[in-house]
Design an enzyme around this catalytic site. Structure first.
Site, PDB file in Angstrom:
ATOM      1  N   GLU A 108      -5.194  -2.569   8.237  1.00 60.66           N
ATOM      2  CA  GLU A 108      -5.013  -1.493   7.254  1.00 60.66           C
ATOM      3  C   GLU A 108      -4.166  -0.404   7.894  1.00 60.66           C
ATOM      4  O   GLU A 108      -4.418   0.012   9.026  1.00 60.66           O
ATOM      5  CB  GLU A 108      -6.374  -0.922   6.812  1.00 60.66           C
ATOM      6  CG  GLU A 108      -6.193   0.176   5.766  1.00 60.66           C
ATOM      7  CD  GLU A 108      -7.479   0.620   5.082  1.00 60.66           C
ATOM      8  OE1 GLU A 108      -8.582   0.303   5.583  1.00 60.66           O
ATOM      9  OE2 GLU A 108      -7.363   1.297   4.046  1.00 60.66           O
TER      10      GLU A 108
ATOM     11  N   ASP B  22       0.807   7.812   1.100  1.00 56.14           N
ATOM     12  CA  ASP B  22       1.330   9.134   0.718  1.00 56.14           C
ATOM     13  C   ASP B  22       2.561   8.939  -0.162  1.00 56.14           C
ATOM     14  O   ASP B  22       3.478   8.207   0.211  1.00 56.14           O
ATOM     15  CB  ASP B  22       1.689   9.929   1.976  1.00 56.14           C
ATOM     16  CG  ASP B  22       0.458  10.211   2.829  1.00 56.14           C
ATOM     17  OD1 ASP B  22      -0.519  10.751   2.290  1.00 56.14           O
ATOM     18  OD2 ASP B  22       0.464   9.863   4.026  1.00 56.14           O
TER      19      ASP B  22
ATOM     20  N   LYS C 178       9.372  13.957  -3.619  1.00 53.68           N
ATOM     21  CA  LYS C 178      10.729  14.536  -3.708  1.00 53.68           C
ATOM     22  C   LYS C 178      11.782  13.534  -3.247  1.00 53.68           C
ATOM     23  O   LYS C 178      11.583  12.838  -2.231  1.00 53.68           O
ATOM     24  CB  LYS C 178      10.822  15.776  -2.811  1.00 53.68           C
ATOM     25  CG  LYS C 178       9.997  16.942  -3.328  1.00 53.68           C
ATOM     26  CD  LYS C 178      10.162  18.136  -2.413  1.00 53.68           C
ATOM     27  CE  LYS C 178       9.281  19.264  -2.929  1.00 53.68           C
ATOM     28  NZ  LYS C 178       8.949  20.227  -1.906  1.00 53.68           N
TER      29      LYS C 178
ATOM     30  N   ASP D 273      -1.862   5.485  -7.174  1.00 53.27           N
ATOM     31  CA  ASP D 273      -2.149   6.179  -8.440  1.00 53.27           C
ATOM     32  C   ASP D 273      -0.908   6.922  -8.933  1.00 53.27           C
ATOM     33  O   ASP D 273      -0.997   7.706  -9.868  1.00 53.27           O
ATOM     34  CB  ASP D 273      -3.318   7.170  -8.275  1.00 53.27           C
ATOM     35  CG  ASP D 273      -3.059   8.208  -7.198  1.00 53.27           C
ATOM     36  OD1 ASP D 273      -2.386   7.872  -6.197  1.00 53.27           O
ATOM     37  OD2 ASP D 273      -3.526   9.353  -7.337  1.00 53.27           O
TER      38      ASP D 273
ATOM     39  N   THR E 157     -12.073   5.277  -3.765  1.00 46.36           N
ATOM     40  CA  THR E 157     -12.005   6.334  -2.749  1.00 46.36           C
ATOM     41  C   THR E 157     -11.693   7.659  -3.430  1.00 46.36           C
ATOM     42  O   THR E 157     -11.377   7.720  -4.625  1.00 46.36           O
ATOM     43  CB  THR E 157     -10.901   6.043  -1.712  1.00 46.36           C
ATOM     44  OG1 THR E 157      -9.634   6.135  -2.364  1.00 46.36           O
ATOM     45  CG2 THR E 157     -11.066   4.672  -1.082  1.00 46.36           C
TER      46      THR E 157
ATOM     47  N   GLU F  29      -8.396   7.590  -5.246  1.00 44.21           N
ATOM     48  CA  GLU F  29      -8.415   6.908  -6.540  1.00 44.21           C
ATOM     49  C   GLU F  29      -9.145   7.779  -7.573  1.00 44.21           C
ATOM     50  O   GLU F  29      -8.677   7.940  -8.706  1.00 44.21           O
ATOM     51  CB  GLU F  29      -9.103   5.548  -6.420  1.00 44.21           C
ATOM     52  CG  GLU F  29      -9.182   4.833  -7.761  1.00 44.21           C
ATOM     53  CD  GLU F  29      -9.442   3.336  -7.631  1.00 44.21           C
ATOM     54  OE1 GLU F  29      -9.705   2.858  -6.523  1.00 44.21           O
ATOM     55  OE2 GLU F  29      -9.366   2.654  -8.666  1.00 44.21           O
TER      56      GLU F  29
HETATM   57  C1  LIG Z   1      -3.272   9.408   0.815  1.00 47.42           C
HETATM   58  S1  LIG Z   1      -4.167   8.944   2.238  1.00 47.42           S
HETATM   59  C2  LIG Z   1      -5.099   7.514   1.702  1.00 47.42           C
HETATM   60  C3  LIG Z   1      -6.231   7.170   2.646  1.00 47.42           C
HETATM   61  C4  LIG Z   1      -7.032   5.903   2.309  1.00 47.42           C
HETATM   62  N1  LIG Z   1      -6.198   4.716   2.286  1.00 47.42           N
HETATM   63  C5  LIG Z   1      -7.789   6.039   1.014  1.00 47.42           C
HETATM   64  O1  LIG Z   1      -7.452   5.371   0.040  1.00 47.42           O
HETATM   65  O2  LIG Z   1      -8.743   6.835   0.997  1.00 47.42           O
HETATM   66  C6  LIG Z   1      -2.897   8.220   3.231  1.00 47.42           C
HETATM   67  C7  LIG Z   1      -3.280   8.174   4.721  1.00 47.42           C
HETATM   68  O3  LIG Z   1      -2.332   7.386   5.406  1.00 47.42           O
HETATM   69  C8  LIG Z   1      -2.118   7.950   6.700  1.00 47.42           C
HETATM   70  N2  LIG Z   1      -0.826   7.421   7.135  1.00 47.42           N
HETATM   71  C9  LIG Z   1       0.363   7.573   6.509  1.00 47.42           C
HETATM   72  N3  LIG Z   1       1.329   6.905   7.157  1.00 47.42           N
HETATM   73  C10 LIG Z   1       0.724   6.297   8.224  1.00 47.42           C
HETATM   74  C11 LIG Z   1       1.204   5.467   9.264  1.00 47.42           C
HETATM   75  N4  LIG Z   1       2.501   5.101   9.329  1.00 47.42           N
HETATM   76  N5  LIG Z   1       0.339   5.029  10.187  1.00 47.42           N
HETATM   77  C12 LIG Z   1      -0.974   5.385  10.133  1.00 47.42           C
HETATM   78  N6  LIG Z   1      -1.491   6.185   9.170  1.00 47.42           N
HETATM   79  C13 LIG Z   1      -0.642   6.632   8.221  1.00 47.42           C
HETATM   80  C14 LIG Z   1      -2.196   9.437   6.448  1.00 47.42           C
HETATM   81  O4  LIG Z   1      -2.521  10.147   7.622  1.00 47.42           O
HETATM   82  C15 LIG Z   1      -3.314   9.525   5.394  1.00 47.42           C
HETATM   83  O5  LIG Z   1      -4.564   9.722   5.990  1.00 47.42           O
END
Ligand SMILES: C[S@@+](CC[C@H](N)C(=O)[O-])C[C@H]1O[C@@H](n2cnc3c(N)ncnc32)[C@H](O)[C@@H]1O
Length: 242
Positions: free
Chosen positions: A71, A146, A150, A182, A220, A223
């Protein structure tokens, strides 16, 4: 007096911003005990990087050969902890760059008693490239990446053609890449980038392209927020082109 000019290393574009490392007491305690869960890796330029050439022998780490689930961006482990606990026959490796969230993940892993998980405090793109042999991953999960809305930030999106090629190279022949988002524009971006990708096939191409909701995936915070704000949640599944 003129300062000598030092060459600035070229910073690679990454899909995350490093946020505060401040932790609450229970996160700090979990982080102090991370030796059980977090695998240290040699770094290159940044604290989230992985030195090229780093290798990890996963069967030695887990003490067995088992299907590997990876993941990227596990957040606080809301999906990882229950799914790993529900599947003791698999081994899970998760990447997250936000340390307090990794600490929260460890708290949840302890609560559910999952021993089949290891975590890396590192960029999962580099992790996928350096730490996994071609054809070695049964599933890759990227849930609620994420969105980087933009236009000038689109280059920071985790899902890209280049990343798709990397994922395809690491999947087993019957493996799959599960994505959930989403954000409609991110979902379209995934379809445009991956549906015609030379190394991937959309597992639901014959059924409109959208995957049914990955039934085991818990709801989560991300979501739930998307639903509360009226957005549709979509899942996508890709397999490697044989
Ligand atoms: C919007 S959150 C979603 C977290 C989780 N998947 C959930 O559904 O609850 C996106 C997460 O991905 C992490 N993240 C983004 N790019 C990453 C990368 N290249 N390697 C590790 N973590 C990353 C961010 O720090 C953030 O905590």
């Amino acid at each position: 007096m003129n300062q000598p000019r030092t060459a600035r290393p070229h910073r690679q574009v990454v899909s995350f911003v490093r946020r505060s490392t401040r932790m609450n007491d229970s996160q700090a305690k979990a982080w102090a005990e991370r030796g059980r869960w977090v695998i240290p890796v040699p770094r290159e330029e940044t604290s989230t990087s992985i030195a090229p050439g780093t290798r990890i022998a996963w069967p030695e780490v887990f003490g067995r050969e088992a299907p590997l689930i990876v993941e990227i961006g596990c957040g606080g482990g809301d999906s990882l902890a229950p799914l790993a606990a529900a599947h003791p026959e698999r081994d899970h490796v998760a990447f997250e760059v936000f340390r307090p969230m990794l600490a929260s993940t460890m708290i949840k892993l302890r609560e559910v008693g999952a021993d089949n998980v290891r975590l890396l405090d590192a960029n999962g793109v580099e992790g996928l490239r350096e730490l996994f042999a071609p054809g070695s991953i049964t599933e890759l999960w990227t849930f609620f990446p994420d969105p980087w809305h933009k236009a000038r930030h689109h280059k920071r999106r985790l899902v890209s053609a280049e990343f798709g090629a990397l994922v395809a190279s690491r999947l087993t022949p019957d493996g799959c890449w599960r994505i959930a988002t989403d954000w409609a524009d991110y979902a379209e971006h995934c379809r445009q980038t991956l549906d015609e990708h030379p190394d991937l096939i959309n597992a639901y191409a014959g059924a409109g392209g959208w995957a049914p909701r990955f039934a085991e995936r818990p709801i989560t915070k991300f979501e739930a927020r998307g639903i509360a704000e009226g957005r549709d949640i979509v899942d996508l599944t890709y397999r490697r082109r044989r």
